[in-house]
Design a protein around this motif. Structure first.
Motif, PDB file in Angstrom:
ATOM      1  N   GLY A   2       9.056  11.778   3.759  1.00 16.91           N
ATOM      2  CA  GLY A   2       9.666  10.513   4.026  1.00 16.91           C
ATOM      3  C   GLY A   2      10.692  10.506   4.953  1.00 16.91           C
ATOM      4  N   VAL A   3      11.272  11.424   5.712  1.00 14.64           N
ATOM      5  CA  VAL A   3      12.035  11.738   6.893  1.00 14.64           C
ATOM      6  C   VAL A   3      11.131  11.193   7.833  1.00 14.64           C
ATOM      7  CG1 VAL A   3      13.439  12.802   8.441  1.00 14.64           C
ATOM      8  CG2 VAL A   3      13.883  13.076   5.911  1.00 14.64           C
ATOM      9  N   GLY A   4       9.783  11.821   8.077  1.00 12.42           N
ATOM     10  CA  GLY A   4       8.726  11.546   8.905  1.00 12.42           C
ATOM     11  C   GLY A   4       8.937  11.672  10.423  1.00 12.42           C
ATOM     12  N   LEU A  34      12.088   5.303  -0.554  1.00 12.07           N
ATOM     13  CA  LEU A  34      11.232   5.804  -1.861  1.00 12.07           C
ATOM     14  C   LEU A  34      11.288   7.215  -1.957  1.00 12.07           C
ATOM     15  CD1 LEU A  34      10.099   4.922  -4.594  1.00 12.07           C
ATOM     16  CD2 LEU A  34       8.069   4.539  -3.397  1.00 12.07           C
ATOM     17  N   LEU A  35      10.310   7.736  -0.773  1.00  5.95           N
ATOM     18  CA  LEU A  35      10.120   9.450  -0.777  1.00  5.95           C
ATOM     19  C   LEU A  35      11.582  10.171  -0.923  1.00  5.95           C
ATOM     20  CD1 LEU A  35       6.913   9.477   1.438  1.00  5.95           C
ATOM     21  CD2 LEU A  35       7.297   9.112  -0.829  1.00  5.95           C
ATOM     22  N   ILE A  36      12.353   9.823   0.113  1.00  8.77           N
ATOM     23  CA  ILE A  36      13.649  10.624   0.220  1.00  8.77           C
ATOM     24  C   ILE A  36      14.457  10.616  -0.988  1.00  8.77           C
ATOM     25  CG2 ILE A  36      15.819  10.587   1.249  1.00  8.77           C
ATOM     26  CD1 ILE A  36      14.477   9.705   3.827  1.00  8.77           C
ATOM     27  N   THR A  37      14.366   9.341  -1.729  1.00  6.97           N
ATOM     28  CA  THR A  37      15.092   9.387  -3.193  1.00  6.97           C
ATOM     29  C   THR A  37      14.627   9.929  -4.103  1.00  6.97           C
ATOM     30  OG1 THR A  37      15.897   6.992  -2.364  1.00  6.97           O
ATOM     31  CG2 THR A  37      16.049   7.705  -4.729  1.00  6.97           C
ATOM     32  N   VAL A  38      13.157   9.827  -4.490  1.00  8.07           N
ATOM     33  CA  VAL A  38      12.740  10.579  -5.410  1.00  8.07           C
ATOM     34  C   VAL A  38      12.400  11.980  -5.276  1.00  8.07           C
ATOM     35  CG1 VAL A  38      10.324  10.653  -6.613  1.00  8.07           C
ATOM     36  CG2 VAL A  38      11.151   8.410  -6.262  1.00  8.07           C
ATOM     37  N   GLY A  39      12.168  12.345  -3.719  1.00 11.97           N
ATOM     38  CA  GLY A  39      12.146  13.773  -3.595  1.00 11.97           C
ATOM     39  C   GLY A  39      13.294  14.590  -3.831  1.00 11.97           C
ATOM     40  N   LEU A  40      14.553  13.796  -3.480  1.00 14.48           N
ATOM     41  CA  LEU A  40      15.961  14.610  -3.734  1.00 14.48           C
ATOM     42  C   LEU A  40      16.032  14.803  -5.349  1.00 14.48           C
ATOM     43  CD1 LEU A  40      18.601  15.652  -2.411  1.00 14.48           C
ATOM     44  CD2 LEU A  40      19.308  13.285  -2.620  1.00 14.48           C
ATOM     45  N   VAL A  41      15.752  13.569  -5.895  1.00 11.55           N
ATOM     46  CA  VAL A  41      16.122  13.675  -7.351  1.00 11.55           C
ATOM     47  C   VAL A  41      15.143  14.690  -7.979  1.00 11.55           C
ATOM     48  CG1 VAL A  41      15.960  12.402  -9.654  1.00 11.55           C
ATOM     49  CG2 VAL A  41      16.778  11.326  -7.687  1.00 11.55           C
ATOM     50  N   SER A  42      13.937  14.845  -7.630  1.00 12.91           N
ATOM     51  CA  SER A  42      12.937  15.785  -8.085  1.00 12.91           C
ATOM     52  C   SER A  42      13.472  17.076  -7.800  1.00 12.91           C
ATOM     53  CB  SER A  42      11.531  15.555  -7.712  1.00 12.91           C
ATOM     54  OG  SER A  42      11.160  14.453  -7.922  1.00 12.91           O
ATOM     55  N   SER A  43      13.975  17.475  -6.546  1.00 14.56           N
ATOM     56  CA  SER A  43      14.288  18.605  -6.154  1.00 14.56           C
ATOM     57  C   SER A  43      15.668  19.222  -6.993  1.00 14.56           C
ATOM     58  CB  SER A  43      14.862  18.529  -4.648  1.00 14.56           C
ATOM     59  OG  SER A  43      15.190  19.957  -4.150  1.00 14.56           O
ATOM     60  N   ALA A  73       7.155  26.553 -13.357  1.00 12.83           N
ATOM     61  CA  ALA A  73       6.728  25.298 -13.217  1.00 12.83           C
ATOM     62  C   ALA A  73       7.886  24.309 -12.920  1.00 12.83           C
ATOM     63  CB  ALA A  73       6.310  25.025 -14.692  1.00 12.83           C
ATOM     64  N   TYR A  74       8.935  24.444 -13.161  1.00 10.85           N
ATOM     65  CA  TYR A  74      10.217  23.361 -12.998  1.00 10.85           C
ATOM     66  C   TYR A  74      10.547  23.743 -11.357  1.00 10.85           C
ATOM     67  CZ  TYR A  74      10.880  21.326 -17.294  1.00 10.85           C
ATOM     68  OH  TYR A  74      10.767  20.578 -18.513  1.00 10.85           O
ATOM     69  N   SER A  75      10.122  25.073 -11.020  1.00 13.59           N
ATOM     70  CA  SER A  75      10.483  25.289  -9.545  1.00 13.59           C
ATOM     71  C   SER A  75       9.531  24.600  -8.660  1.00 13.59           C
ATOM     72  CB  SER A  75      10.363  26.995  -9.573  1.00 13.59           C
ATOM     73  OG  SER A  75      10.193  27.040  -8.100  1.00 13.59           O
ATOM     74  N   THR A  76       8.087  24.375  -9.297  1.00 17.25           N
ATOM     75  CA  THR A  76       7.147  23.932  -8.349  1.00 17.25           C
ATOM     76  C   THR A  76       7.476  22.445  -8.277  1.00 17.25           C
ATOM     77  OG1 THR A  76       5.297  25.179  -9.358  1.00 17.25           O
ATOM     78  CG2 THR A  76       4.699  23.114  -8.430  1.00 17.25           C
ATOM     79  N   VAL A  77       8.180  21.589  -9.344  1.00 16.12           N
ATOM     80  CA  VAL A  77       8.544  20.129  -9.334  1.00 16.12           C
ATOM     81  C   VAL A  77       9.792  20.314  -8.150  1.00 16.12           C
ATOM     82  CG1 VAL A  77       9.839  18.421 -10.619  1.00 16.12           C
ATOM     83  CG2 VAL A  77       8.188  19.775 -11.530  1.00 16.12           C
ATOM     84  N   SER A  78      10.570  21.303  -8.240  1.00 16.85           N
ATOM     85  CA  SER A  78      11.750  21.222  -7.061  1.00 16.85           C
ATOM     86  C   SER A  78      11.210  21.323  -5.791  1.00 16.85           C
ATOM     87  CB  SER A  78      12.468  22.232  -7.458  1.00 16.85           C
ATOM     88  OG  SER A  78      13.651  22.363  -6.557  1.00 16.85           O
ATOM     89  N   HIS A  79      10.283  22.132  -5.459  1.00 16.05           N
ATOM     90  CA  HIS A  79       9.783  22.395  -4.136  1.00 16.05           C
ATOM     91  C   HIS A  79       8.989  21.302  -3.689  1.00 16.05           C
ATOM     92  CE1 HIS A  79      11.296  26.688  -3.136  1.00 16.05           C
ATOM     93  NE2 HIS A  79      10.979  26.791  -4.545  1.00 16.05           N
ATOM     94  N   LEU A  80       8.129  20.626  -4.787  1.00 20.17           N
ATOM     95  CA  LEU A  80       7.595  19.579  -4.274  1.00 20.17           C
ATOM     96  C   LEU A  80       8.062  18.445  -4.063  1.00 20.17           C
ATOM     97  CD1 LEU A  80       4.591  19.509  -6.836  1.00 20.17           C
ATOM     98  CD2 LEU A  80       4.521  20.170  -4.369  1.00 20.17           C
ATOM     99  N   GLY A  81       9.365  18.457  -4.448  1.00 24.36           N
ATOM    100  CA  GLY A  81      10.398  17.128  -4.340  1.00 24.36           C
ATOM    101  C   GLY A  81      11.269  17.372  -3.043  1.00 24.36           C
ATOM    102  N   LEU A  82      11.104  18.792  -2.424  1.00 25.03           N
ATOM    103  CA  LEU A  82      11.544  18.861  -1.093  1.00 25.03           C
ATOM    104  C   LEU A  82      10.600  18.444  -0.045  1.00 25.03           C
ATOM    105  CD1 LEU A  82      13.181  22.423  -1.046  1.00 25.03           C
ATOM    106  CD2 LEU A  82      14.586  20.359  -0.527  1.00 25.03           C
ATOM    107  N   LEU A  83       9.387  18.824  -0.522  1.00 25.99           N
ATOM    108  CA  LEU A  83       8.224  18.197   0.469  1.00 25.99           C
ATOM    109  C   LEU A  83       8.117  16.875   0.489  1.00 25.99           C
ATOM    110  CD1 LEU A  83       5.211  20.883  -0.543  1.00 25.99           C
ATOM    111  CD2 LEU A  83       6.401  20.716   1.620  1.00 25.99           C
ATOM    112  N   VAL A 105       0.895  -1.175   0.081  1.00 27.98           N
ATOM    113  CA  VAL A 105       0.058  -0.041   0.025  1.00 27.98           C
ATOM    114  C   VAL A 105       0.903   1.294   0.055  1.00 27.98           C
ATOM    115  CG1 VAL A 105      -1.547   1.439   1.344  1.00 27.98           C
ATOM    116  CG2 VAL A 105      -1.888  -1.094   1.103  1.00 27.98           C
ATOM    117  N   ALA A 106       1.958   1.341   0.663  1.00 29.61           N
ATOM    118  CA  ALA A 106       2.812   2.538   0.685  1.00 29.61           C
ATOM    119  C   ALA A 106       3.486   2.807  -0.511  1.00 29.61           C
ATOM    120  CB  ALA A 106       3.999   2.058   1.841  1.00 29.61           C
ATOM    121  N   ILE A 107       3.792   1.649  -1.406  1.00 30.05           N
ATOM    122  CA  ILE A 107       4.213   2.045  -2.737  1.00 30.05           C
ATOM    123  C   ILE A 107       3.306   2.371  -3.573  1.00 30.05           C
ATOM    124  CG2 ILE A 107       5.351   0.905  -4.734  1.00 30.05           C
ATOM    125  CD1 ILE A 107       6.972  -0.893  -2.834  1.00 30.05           C
TER     126      ILE A 107
END
Length: 904
Positions: free
Chosen positions: A308-310, A266-275, A293-303, A202-204
């Protein structure tokens, strides 16, 4: 004041939007903004310092309800959705001056209502339905943007629908494992900690669904691609609202999903790459809208990363950055729309001197850019420091250093927005007349982003309750200054590094002025889309034929094979019963009709033979006491013969000869399927007089429904949802008839030379049936209404009544001397569609007691009235419309397209 009232208020505003837009034009944004702000105030009064819940039954048998819950997290997102939505509506009053706005305002308010329903949903099914509503609204808003918006809208839909399927799989898995659709209960179920496979699966699935909606790598390409939409759409859907739906989903599932180790990784890896890729791509862009638009991708990656850190610190950082991002990013997109309207371009290389030509707007974009870059004393600085602190106290320094590097690039592209456009020679701009609502909307977002950092402690209650709802500690203390800390050092280092990149921007531009990757995100989505289409075409080629026999062979073969397998595997008992002479006689007639149909060489002869078989079945039903079914069969046979004759006019008189090679396998298959279809009911029912279920309907049905006609009560009360689905199919059939008739010219047999004969003139020979029709047609129409009203207690009902009414039309048609006079001219598509609408409305009435399609009963003047009668009226209209459509379309004269246009 209730949560249901809050939700209904959003949808009521959606219903009013097209009326307001037609009445007020572009000024409709003012009352819509007031409505959204009113709903935001209602939400704050309901749940600012407490959790509010409400539940309304929806499908009780499946434990599905309209469950709503306003806790701290939902409160935060409801406020953002409605307040930012109000700002966008105010902005739109000037942006869309002189342009059509009906569809825009309708879809925007529908999106606001869908997002509100999404964050309030405390039922997994309602959550999924709301999620798909946001997807549909987003697609339509992009699609309406212009002639070039089709491909980007399709790519956006393809990605987000794929995520929706993942969410659907997650919802189904949760419901099956936890046994409930109640979201709060399911998230608290011990299965998350006890069943690692369930938690990981479910998490994935949830993570992938959220990543598609929040444009995370590798699904990030749709967001910049969707920038074809106008500025207010981009500001709302793709900066402050829709992309936040994925972040909301991650926050809502953060606590239980953390039991799965794959979640955090998963969240940390994907978030860092997206950022990183979002920040670098933003630094590449000269189009301000693409940059944001790409800035939004970056900031959402940080989120995504900090979720994921939790930890409590990380979740606090995520919540604060959600607020900060909504403020400065909405201001940024709205500013770009203002610049585009006045300068005619968004390219930073083509504008300059905005300090002097747009002084107020320049100050506002400067504030927004400073907040986006995370520079003190803005809220962006506070959230960035919290992000760095949360990462430092989680994975450690290595990840915090990478986040700081991404933040440095953020400072660089934020500074690039202003240093490239504000100084220099002034650009010629269009007059500012009438743009003050746009400036007001930009100002509110920019001021919020710039000043909330100074009053950060005022956000403690709102942020604390939101963090507590995600599983963290609600003890939150926000401040602009936390002393000299490692997070502050990393933040200042990021600002300094970003400043150096701004100073060296010419060299940076030379380095980045190239394609960084061999494949673009849009290209990858297009490749997947092409592969799906090619695969679909190749699979379709396996069965793509116009021959009915090829399509009938599959179900007939399945009936034969599965039927034989069932008979062998189950070996049920068969209790023999005596047959009467009438049964034998009817069986002989039926068999003769079938044989005559098979051997007939003439199409008209085959129709007559089919009628013999059908009428014999109807008589058989009468002898067995099934008067409802018999009457239905009789009427269907009559109307089928009439409609088939209309089709035969366009077909050859004789069947083509079939080779023995084709006829023998078809005969074997047909005989096998027929034998199995006959033996199956006989064996599986054991020839019993009445099954246990049938006995219950006979004995308890009148008590439960107040109706004595068991067949009708089953159709319109016990199995009303099935019947409603069949009505939708009938309405689609009416559309299909129209589409097929109008899609290609009809083939008509050559007209033979007229022969002088007493039988040749049509009008004199139709005198008898015309005289008869003058009496029969009114009587049949009245009879159809009588059958409709009595159907709950005696043979009749909506289906039979519609067949009787359609029989009146067929009688009138047969009495007409030519096709033009026979054509009724009635809007059959509207009639069939209204049947579905009436049935749906009667279903919604059921919510007054329990759920959709629950019948309500009342005794009025000695007559037992039930809302099932309204539902039956919907059945009547849908069936009547389909048969009318068949008569008018198949029996209409030339130029059917023009007539169909008139009908609609």
């Amino acid at each position: 004041m209730t949560l249901l009232g809050l939700l209904l208020g959003g949808w009521l505003l959606t219903a009013l939007a097209p009326l307001l837009a037609r009445w007020l034009g572009h000024r409709a944004g003012w009352p819509l903004a007031a409505g959204l702000l009113g709903l935001a105030a209602m939400a704050l009064m309901l749940g600012y310092d407490t959790t509010v819940e409400q539940s309304v039954p929806w499908i009780p048998s499946l434990d599905i309800a309209l469950r709503l819950r306003l806790d701290g997290l939902a409160m935060l997102f409801v406020a953002l959705v409605l307040i930012v939505g109000a700002l966008v509506m105010i902005y739109s009053t000037a942006y869309f001056r002189g342009k059509p706005t009906v569809s825009y305002y309708t879809l925007m308010t529908a999106f606001a209502a869908s997002m509100t329903m999404l964050v309030l949903a405390d039922d997994l099914v309602l959550l999924f339905v709301s999620w798909e509503f946001t997807t549909l609204c987003s697609y339509l808003l992009i699609l309406r943007s212009g002639p070039d918006a089709g491909p980007p809208a399709a790519r956006t839909l393809l990605v987000t629908v794929a995520g929706g399927l993942c969410l659907l799989a997650a919802v189904a898995t949760i419901v099956v494992r936890t046994g409930t659709t109640h979201l709060s209960t399911a998230l608290a179920d011990p299965a998350w900690s006890e069943d690692g496979t369930f938690a990981t699966t479910v998490a994935i699935l949830v993570a992938v669904a959220a990543m598609t909606k929040s444009a995370q790598f590798p699904f990030h390409a749709w967001l910049p691609d969707a920038m074809v939409a106008p500025a207010p759409v981009s500001a709302y859907l793709h900066a402050a609202a829709m992309v936040k739906a994925g972040i909301y989903l991650l926050l809502r599932f953060a606590e239980p999903a953390a039991h799965a180790p794959a979640w955090s990784a998963l969240l940390i890896t994907v978030g860092l790459v997206s950022s990183f890729i979002g920040a670098v791509f933003a630094l590449q862009r000269t189009d301000l809208k693409a940059l944001l638009a790409y800035s939004t991708v970056s900031h959402l990656g940080l989120l995504t990363l900090v979720i994921g850190v939790g930890t409590t610190a990380a979740l606090t950082a995520a919540v604060v950055h959600v607020v900060a991002h909504a403020a400065f990013k909405s201001a940024g997109f709205l500013y770009v729309g203002l610049l585009e309207k006045r300068a005619g371009t968004r390219d930073i290389r083509e504008v300059g001197g905005l300090w002097r030509s747009m002084p107020l707007a320049s100050v506002l974009i400067l504030v927004a850019a400073v907040a986006m870059g995370g520079i003190p004393p803005t809220l962006g600085f506070v959230s960035k420091e919290l992000v760095l602190d949360g990462v430092l106290h989680g994975p450690g320094l290595w990840l915090a250093a990478l986040v700081a590097l991404s933040a440095a690039i953020t400072v660089a592209y934020s500074g690039r927005m202003v240093v490239s456009t504000l100084p220099g020679a002034p650009t010629r701009l269009a007059p500012a007349s009438g743009t003050w609502p746009m400036v007001v909307a930009i100002a509110i977002g920019a001021v919020a982003a710039g000043t909330f950092g100074l009053v950060a402690p005022a956000l403690d209650p709102l942020v604390g309750r939101a963090v507590a709802a995600t599983g963290g500690s609600g003890d939150v203390h926000l401040a602009l200054w936390h002393g000299v800390t490692p997070a502050l050092g990393l933040s200042l280092a990021a600002i300094a590094a970003g400043a150096l990149l701004i100073v060296a921007r010419r060299g940076v531009d030379r380095v980045l002025d190239r394609r960084l990757f061999p494949v673009t995100g849009v290209g990858a989505v297009e490749a997947v889309q092409r592969a799906v289409q090619v695969t679909g075409r190749r699979l379709g080629d396996l069965t793509r034929t116009d021959a009915p026999a090829a399509h009938l062979a599959v179900p007939l073969l399945l009936i034969a094979v599965l039927g034989v397998a069932g008979l062998v595997a189950l070996t049920p008992s068969w209790e023999a019963a005596d047959s009467t002479a009438v049964d034998v006689a009817l069986l002989i007639v039926l068999t003769g009709g079938v044989i005559a149909t098979v051997v007939a060489r003439s199409r008209l002869g085959a129709v007559i033979a089919v009628g013999v078989a059908g009428f014999s079945v109807a008589v058989w039903f009468f002898t067995l006491g099934a008067s409802d079914v018999a009457l239905t069969q009789l009427l269907v046979e009559i109307l089928t013969v009439v409609i088939m004759v209309l089709v035969l006019r366009h077909l050859p008189q004789q069947f083509g000869r079939r080779s023995v090679r084709r006829a023998v396998p078809a005969a074997i298959l047909a005989i096998a399927a027929g034998v199995v279809a006959t033996l199956g009911p006989l064996v599986f029912t054991g020839r019993a007089e009445l099954s246990a279920v049938g006995r219950w309907f006979v004995e308890e049905g009148p008590v439960e429904t107040g109706g004595a006609n068991v067949v009708n009560t089953i159709l319109v009360e016990f199995r009303a949802l099935d019947t409603f689905g069949e009505l939708v199919v009938l309405a689609i059939a009416a559309l299909a008839i129209t589409a097929l008739v109008e899609a290609r010219p009809r083939v008509t047999r050559p007209v033979l030379p007229s022969v002088s004969s007493l039988l040749a003139p049509a009008a004199p020979n139709a005198v008898f049936i015309n005289v008869l029709a003058r009496v029969l047609v009114p009587l049949m129409l009245l009879g159809s209404l009588y059958a409709l009203l009595r159907g709950h207690n005696a043979p009749g009902g909506g289906f039979i009544a519609a067949l009787i009414g359609a029989g009146a039309l067929a009688t009138r048609y047969l009495g007409a001397p030519d096709d033009r006079e026979a054509h009724s001219g009635l809007p059959y598509l509207a009639i069939a569609g209204s049947g579905v609408v009436v049935a749906a409305v009667s279903g919604f009435i059921g919510y007054a007691e329990r759920s959709f399609l629950t019948p309500l009963h009342a005794d009025i003047l000695g007559y037992h009235f039930t809302t099932s009668l309204i539902f039956d009226l919907g059945v009547y209209l849908a069936v009547f419309g389909v048969i009318l459509g068949a008569l008018d379309s198949l029996g209409s004269p030339e130029e059917p397209a023009a007539k169909a246009g008139d009908r609609r």
